[in-house]
Design a protein around this motif. Sequence first.
Motif, mmCIF file in Angstrom:
data_model
loop_
_atom_site.group_PDB
_atom_site.id
_atom_site.type_symbol
_atom_site.label_atom_id
_atom_site.label_comp_id
_atom_site.label_asym_id
_atom_site.label_seq_id
_atom_site.Cartn_x
_atom_site.Cartn_y
_atom_site.Cartn_z
ATOM 1 N N GLU A 135 0.844 -1.188 0.000
ATOM 2 C CA GLU A 135 0.000 0.000 0.000
ATOM 3 C C GLU A 135 0.888 1.250 0.000
ATOM 4 O O GLU A 135 2.094 1.177 0.259
ATOM 5 N N ALA A 136 0.259 2.406 -0.302
ATOM 6 C CA ALA A 136 1.023 3.646 -0.377
ATOM 7 C C ALA A 136 0.243 4.813 0.209
ATOM 8 O O ALA A 136 -0.989 4.796 0.255
ATOM 9 N N TYR A 137 0.963 5.813 0.660
ATOM 10 C CA TYR A 137 0.389 7.063 1.138
ATOM 11 C C TYR A 137 1.236 8.199 0.597
ATOM 12 O O TYR A 137 2.247 7.969 -0.088
ATOM 13 N N LEU A 138 0.841 9.436 0.887
ATOM 14 C CA LEU A 138 1.597 10.604 0.464
ATOM 15 C C LEU A 138 1.965 11.442 1.675
ATOM 16 O O LEU A 138 1.269 11.417 2.697
ATOM 17 N N GLN A 139 3.043 12.190 1.553
ATOM 18 C CA GLN A 139 3.433 13.092 2.642
ATOM 19 C C GLN A 139 2.291 14.056 2.948
ATOM 20 O O GLN A 139 1.568 14.491 2.058
ATOM 21 N N LYS A 140 2.114 14.336 4.227
ATOM 22 C CA LYS A 140 1.077 15.221 4.769
ATOM 23 C C LYS A 140 -0.277 14.536 4.921
ATOM 24 O O LYS A 140 -1.218 15.149 5.423
ATOM 25 N N ASP A 141 -0.404 13.270 4.475
ATOM 26 C CA ASP A 141 -1.631 12.513 4.779
ATOM 27 C C ASP A 141 -1.745 12.362 6.293
ATOM 28 O O ASP A 141 -0.735 12.295 7.006
ATOM 29 N N THR A 142 -2.984 12.290 6.768
ATOM 30 C CA THR A 142 -3.191 12.156 8.216
ATOM 31 C C THR A 142 -4.104 10.994 8.615
ATOM 32 O O THR A 142 -4.061 10.550 9.763
ATOM 33 N N ASP A 143 -4.921 10.523 7.682
ATOM 34 C CA ASP A 143 -5.848 9.430 8.001
ATOM 35 C C ASP A 143 -5.458 8.190 7.193
ATOM 36 O O ASP A 143 -5.572 8.170 5.969
ATOM 37 N N PHE A 144 -5.020 7.136 7.892
ATOM 38 C CA PHE A 144 -4.515 5.927 7.237
ATOM 39 C C PHE A 144 -5.378 4.704 7.554
ATOM 40 O O PHE A 144 -5.008 3.579 7.223
ATOM 41 N N ARG A 145 -6.522 4.922 8.182
ATOM 42 C CA ARG A 145 -7.318 3.807 8.707
ATOM 43 C C ARG A 145 -7.835 2.858 7.630
ATOM 44 O O ARG A 145 -7.798 1.634 7.810
ATOM 45 N N ALA A 146 -8.302 3.390 6.502
ATOM 46 C CA ALA A 146 -8.853 2.534 5.444
ATOM 47 C C ALA A 146 -7.768 1.606 4.888
ATOM 48 O O ALA A 146 -8.008 0.403 4.686
ATOM 49 N N LEU B 169 -4.987 0.720 6.409
ATOM 50 C CA LEU B 169 -4.578 -0.206 7.467
ATOM 51 C C LEU B 169 -5.578 -1.352 7.617
ATOM 52 O O LEU B 169 -5.185 -2.491 7.916
ATOM 53 N N THR B 170 -6.847 -1.070 7.358
ATOM 54 C CA THR B 170 -7.863 -2.131 7.403
ATOM 55 C C THR B 170 -7.600 -3.165 6.311
ATOM 56 O O THR B 170 -7.732 -4.379 6.540
ATOM 57 N N ARG B 171 -7.207 -2.696 5.121
ATOM 58 C CA ARG B 171 -6.882 -3.623 4.027
ATOM 59 C C ARG B 171 -5.651 -4.457 4.383
ATOM 60 O O ARG B 171 -5.599 -5.665 4.114
ATOM 61 N N ILE B 172 -4.660 -3.805 4.966
ATOM 62 C CA ILE B 172 -3.449 -4.534 5.367
ATOM 63 C C ILE B 172 -3.787 -5.581 6.417
ATOM 64 O O ILE B 172 -3.343 -6.734 6.332
ATOM 65 N N LYS B 173 -4.589 -5.200 7.387
ATOM 66 C CA LYS B 173 -4.962 -6.127 8.460
ATOM 67 C C LYS B 173 -5.673 -7.360 7.915
ATOM 68 O O LYS B 173 -5.466 -8.491 8.405
ATOM 69 N N SER B 174 -6.491 -7.170 6.876
ATOM 70 C CA SER B 174 -7.262 -8.294 6.311
ATOM 71 C C SER B 174 -6.366 -9.350 5.674
ATOM 72 O O SER B 174 -6.758 -10.516 5.537
ATOM 73 N N GLU B 175 -5.129 -8.969 5.300
ATOM 74 C CA GLU B 175 -4.193 -9.918 4.684
ATOM 75 C C GLU B 175 -3.392 -10.697 5.729
ATOM 76 O O GLU B 175 -2.633 -11.601 5.388
ATOM 77 N N VAL C 47 1.558 4.317 12.856
ATOM 78 C CA VAL C 47 1.744 3.351 13.939
ATOM 79 C C VAL C 47 0.639 3.504 14.984
ATOM 80 O O VAL C 47 0.069 2.511 15.455
ATOM 81 N N LYS C 48 0.306 4.729 15.324
ATOM 82 C CA LYS C 48 -0.761 4.979 16.311
ATOM 83 C C LYS C 48 -2.096 4.413 15.831
ATOM 84 O O LYS C 48 -2.796 3.705 16.573
ATOM 85 N N GLN C 49 -2.442 4.696 14.579
ATOM 86 C CA GLN C 49 -3.718 4.227 14.036
ATOM 87 C C GLN C 49 -3.715 2.716 13.803
ATOM 88 O O GLN C 49 -4.767 2.064 13.909
ATOM 89 N N ALA C 50 -2.535 2.162 13.489
ATOM 90 C CA ALA C 50 -2.448 0.698 13.315
ATOM 91 C C ALA C 50 -2.763 -0.008 14.625
ATOM 92 O O ALA C 50 -3.529 -0.985 14.651
ATOM 93 N N ARG C 51 -2.186 0.465 15.717
ATOM 94 C CA ARG C 51 -2.462 -0.159 17.012
ATOM 95 C C ARG C 51 -3.917 0.031 17.422
ATOM 96 O O ARG C 51 -4.543 -0.879 17.977
ATOM 97 N N GLU C 52 -4.474 1.187 17.127
ATOM 98 C CA GLU C 52 -5.886 1.437 17.428
ATOM 99 C C GLU C 52 -6.805 0.532 16.609
ATOM 100 O O GLU C 52 -7.917 0.213 17.041
ATOM 101 N N SER C 53 -6.296 0.101 15.434
ATOM 102 C CA SER C 53 -7.080 -0.789 14.567
ATOM 103 C C SER C 53 -6.919 -2.260 14.942
ATOM 104 O O SER C 53 -7.463 -3.135 14.275
ATOM 105 N N GLY C 54 -6.130 -2.531 15.963
ATOM 106 C CA GLY C 54 -5.943 -3.904 16.414
ATOM 107 C C GLY C 54 -4.794 -4.631 15.757
ATOM 108 O O GLY C 54 -4.656 -5.854 15.897
ATOM 109 N N ILE C 55 -3.950 -3.922 15.037
ATOM 110 C CA ILE C 55 -2.764 -4.533 14.424
ATOM 111 C C ILE C 55 -1.657 -4.583 15.472
ATOM 112 O O ILE C 55 -1.183 -3.544 15.935
#
Length: 390
Positions: free
Chosen positions: A210-221, A223-229, A247-255
């Motif tokens: 997966e990929a993101y861009l600099q200055k992005d702030t919401d990664f939850r969607a 991270l959900t795809r990553i978690k499903s794998e 990392v903060k949002q990943a842990r909050e998502s249960g990863i």
Amino acid sequence: MKKKKLAGILMSLSLVAGVLAGCNSDSAGSKASEEVLIGANLELTGGVASYGQSIYEGANLALKEINKKGINGKQLKLVKYDNKSEAQEAMNGALKLINQDKVVAIIGSATSTNTLAQVALANKYKTPIITATGTSPEVTVTNGKLNDYVFRTCFIDPFQGTVAANFSTKNLGAKTAAIYIDNSSDYSKGLAASFKESFEKNGGSVVAREAYLQKDTDFRATLTRIKSEKPDFIYIPGYYEEVGLIVKQARESGIDVPIMGADGWDSPKLLEIAGKDALANTFITNHYSSGDPDVKIQSFVEAFQKEYKGKKPDAFAALGYDTAYFLAEAIKNAGEEVTGETIQKALAETKNLQLVSGAFTIDENHNPIKSATILRYEKGEQVFETKVNP
């Protein structure tokens, strides 16, 4: 008679003055011949001044130690130039150090951009430049061509990806991995490509990319795809601003699987953004750790803290220290004729040199082959984990 006598006295004084001048000239020449001038073209002010200052402090300490015994009867003298964290100033500094100060080699600069600004000058004037922390592969090999007079003491960006892959498979036992990259960063892309190649070579499988861009702030969607794998391991080779949130949002998502990055994570701000609980079970590759129990490292840490009033040496200081010793070894091996050309040859032939950041050998691209340090976060603090070879 008085005139003749006065003329005689003046002539005698003139002869004595000439002799004394000759003696003073010889003495000055002797002193000059006993000194080898080394440039330090560093970011001492400006945006990345902390990097340049640390490198200077490490190099300065090393030269103080080296000069206690000297090199082939000579003293090494550091001539510093502040490039103000600007590429144009770095170029100006190289010109001054080479043409006016007559240095035989240059330490610097801290960043790849500022080092690249000097590459053409190093090659033109046959004056070696050694960057302590310029990690871009382009520094030593530009457009596929080796820069004969440019070297480094740090490992290159893609190398960290290889080390991370080896650590994840061999030390953590990971068989599947997800890669989450900063798509706006060549640094991140290069690390990711190297990680993927080595991870698969080790028998692992990349199950999500997966990929993101600099200055992005919401990664939850994402991270959900990553978690499903259900990966065993996640590799995020980015910078601390986004990584902290990921990392903060990943842990909050249960990863809860191990997450790893590279030296781009290395900032106190990461802890502020992610929080110490989220950083548990995360790792980074870095150039060195002051917590490494290695005797050579602890001796360096002790000497550095004594020299700089208890200040703990970071990786930039350690690499500045190593760069000075690397150059001093080459000057020693250059023999009686210390020139840019003899130093360049000695630098290129360096093998198994024991330094604080590891024992290294210079490869055909003027990069060091050496181990990297793995750090883990424990209660928000970086803790030495292990060393991994490429």
